[in-house]
Motif scaffolding. Structure first.
Motif, PDB file in Angstrom:
ATOM      1  N   GLN A  37       2.774  -1.451  -3.209  1.00  0.00           N
ATOM      2  CA  GLN A  37       3.700  -0.270  -2.775  1.00  0.00           C
ATOM      3  C   GLN A  37       4.563   0.228  -2.990  1.00  0.00           C
ATOM      4  OE1 GLN A  37       3.185   0.686   1.796  1.00  0.00           O
ATOM      5  NE2 GLN A  37       2.633   2.385   1.510  1.00  0.00           N
ATOM      6  N   GLN A  41       4.475   6.231  -2.220  1.00  0.00           N
ATOM      7  CA  GLN A  41       3.310   5.503  -2.589  1.00  0.00           C
ATOM      8  C   GLN A  41       2.199   4.877  -1.838  1.00  0.00           C
ATOM      9  OE1 GLN A  41       2.001   7.298  -5.788  1.00  0.00           O
ATOM     10  NE2 GLN A  41       4.091   8.063  -5.980  1.00  0.00           N
ATOM     11  N   GLU A  44      -1.398   0.065  -4.056  1.00  0.00           N
ATOM     12  CA  GLU A  44      -2.378  -0.498  -4.633  1.00  0.00           C
ATOM     13  C   GLU A  44      -3.053  -1.734  -5.145  1.00  0.00           C
ATOM     14  OE1 GLU A  44       0.559   2.603  -7.286  1.00  0.00           O
ATOM     15  OE2 GLU A  44      -1.195   1.245  -8.400  1.00  0.00           O
TER      16      GLU A  44
ATOM     17  N   GLN B   2      -4.279   6.420  -8.635  1.00  0.00           N
ATOM     18  CA  GLN B   2      -4.610   6.989  -7.413  1.00  0.00           C
ATOM     19  C   GLN B   2      -5.637   7.476  -7.298  1.00  0.00           C
ATOM     20  OE1 GLN B   2      -0.964   7.254  -4.919  1.00  0.00           O
ATOM     21  NE2 GLN B   2      -1.610   5.207  -4.376  1.00  0.00           N
ATOM     22  N   GLU B   5      -5.516  12.987  -3.117  1.00  0.00           N
ATOM     23  CA  GLU B   5      -4.586  13.493  -3.322  1.00  0.00           C
ATOM     24  C   GLU B   5      -4.176  14.179  -2.044  1.00  0.00           C
ATOM     25  OE1 GLU B   5      -4.077  14.858  -7.933  1.00  0.00           O
ATOM     26  OE2 GLU B   5      -3.956  15.879  -5.923  1.00  0.00           O
ATOM     27  N   GLN B   9       1.934  17.069   1.557  1.00  0.00           N
ATOM     28  CA  GLN B   9       2.973  15.981   1.382  1.00  0.00           C
ATOM     29  C   GLN B   9       3.530  15.730   2.311  1.00  0.00           C
ATOM     30  OE1 GLN B   9       5.166  16.797  -2.602  1.00  0.00           O
ATOM     31  NE2 GLN B   9       3.756  15.286  -3.579  1.00  0.00           N
ATOM     32  N   ALA B 103      -1.321   9.338  -1.632  1.00  0.00           N
ATOM     33  CA  ALA B 103       0.058   9.375  -1.945  1.00  0.00           C
ATOM     34  C   ALA B 103       0.852   9.158  -0.724  1.00  0.00           C
ATOM     35  CB  ALA B 103       0.581  10.579  -2.829  1.00  0.00           C
TER      36      ALA B 103
END
Lengths: 114, 111
Positions: A37, A41, A44, B2, B5, B9, B103
């Protein structure tokens, strides 16, 4: 029930040095995951184990990263040599079976490469 | 890479208000999961919704899924300061066996 245990929690090393992370999953969980990570973000996936077999390591940079899960329980993730870009949080997770279900995450190891 | 979304944010609200976070994804899914991450407890699973479900509830959480729009939303009602965290959606492909995370949305609840 004990959760996923990871150690160390923090690690600071200089570039080109080796580093290793350890994970103990929840008892009875056959599937174990290592995630990377980066700041800001989501995690993954690096590698997924079913028991002691690595069934998905397509995202693992094999030139410097290696992992093992001896006896299908604990796991170790190693980086040798570390690079500046490896600075991140390394998360370990486990689940009852496959990757479709809820995963239980450890607290992570924050790696800083200087 | 990724899959999901999250939007927005970042979100800042007062305690007691509702918080809504959205997640859009690109390909078909088997299920979609929401996770919360804060410094104290790491990444924690909140709720899982399968592709044939449209809505699920868990305590103060309500999740909806619209597979035609490839989107999901997470509603937290009557927010508390302790809800301050990052929230991630993660998807599982129809024949896949791994989570693909977005994210995340950073939620701050002010007391």
């Amino acid at each position: 029930e004990a959760g996923v245990v990871q150690s160390p929690r923090y690690k600071i090393i200089e570039k080109k040095q080796p580093v290793a992370f350890w994970c103990n999953p929840i008892s009875g969980h056959n599937t174990l995951y290592w995630y990377l990570q980066n700041l800001g973000q989501g995690p993954e996936l690096l590698i997924r184990y079913e028991n002691e077999e690595a069934v998905d390591d397509s995202q693992l940079p094999k030139d410097r990263f290696s992992a093992e899960r001896l006896k299908g329980v604990d796991s170790t993730l190693k980086i040798q040599p570390a690079e500046l870009g490896d600075s991140a949080v390394y998360l370990c997770a486990s689940s009852w079976a496959s990757g479709r279900n809820e995963q239980f995450f450890g607290p992570g190891t924050r790696l800083t490469v200087l | 890479s990724q899959q999901g979304e999250e939007d927005p944010q970042a979100l800042s609200i007062q305690e007691g208000e509702n918080a809504t976070m959205n997640c859009s994804y690109k390909t078909s899914i088997n299920n979609l999961q929401w996770y919360r991450q804060n410094s104290g407890r790491g990444l924690v699973h909140l709720i899982l919704i399968r592709s044939n479900e449209r809505e699920k509830h868990s305590g103060r959480l309500r999740v909806t899924l619209d597979t035609s729009k490839k989107s999901s939303s997470l509603l937290i009602t009557a927010s508390r300061a302790a809800d301050t965290a990052s929230y991630f959606c993660a998807t599982v492909a129809p024949y896949g066996n791994k989570l693909v995370f977005g994210a995340g949305t950073i939620l701050r609840v002010k007391s």
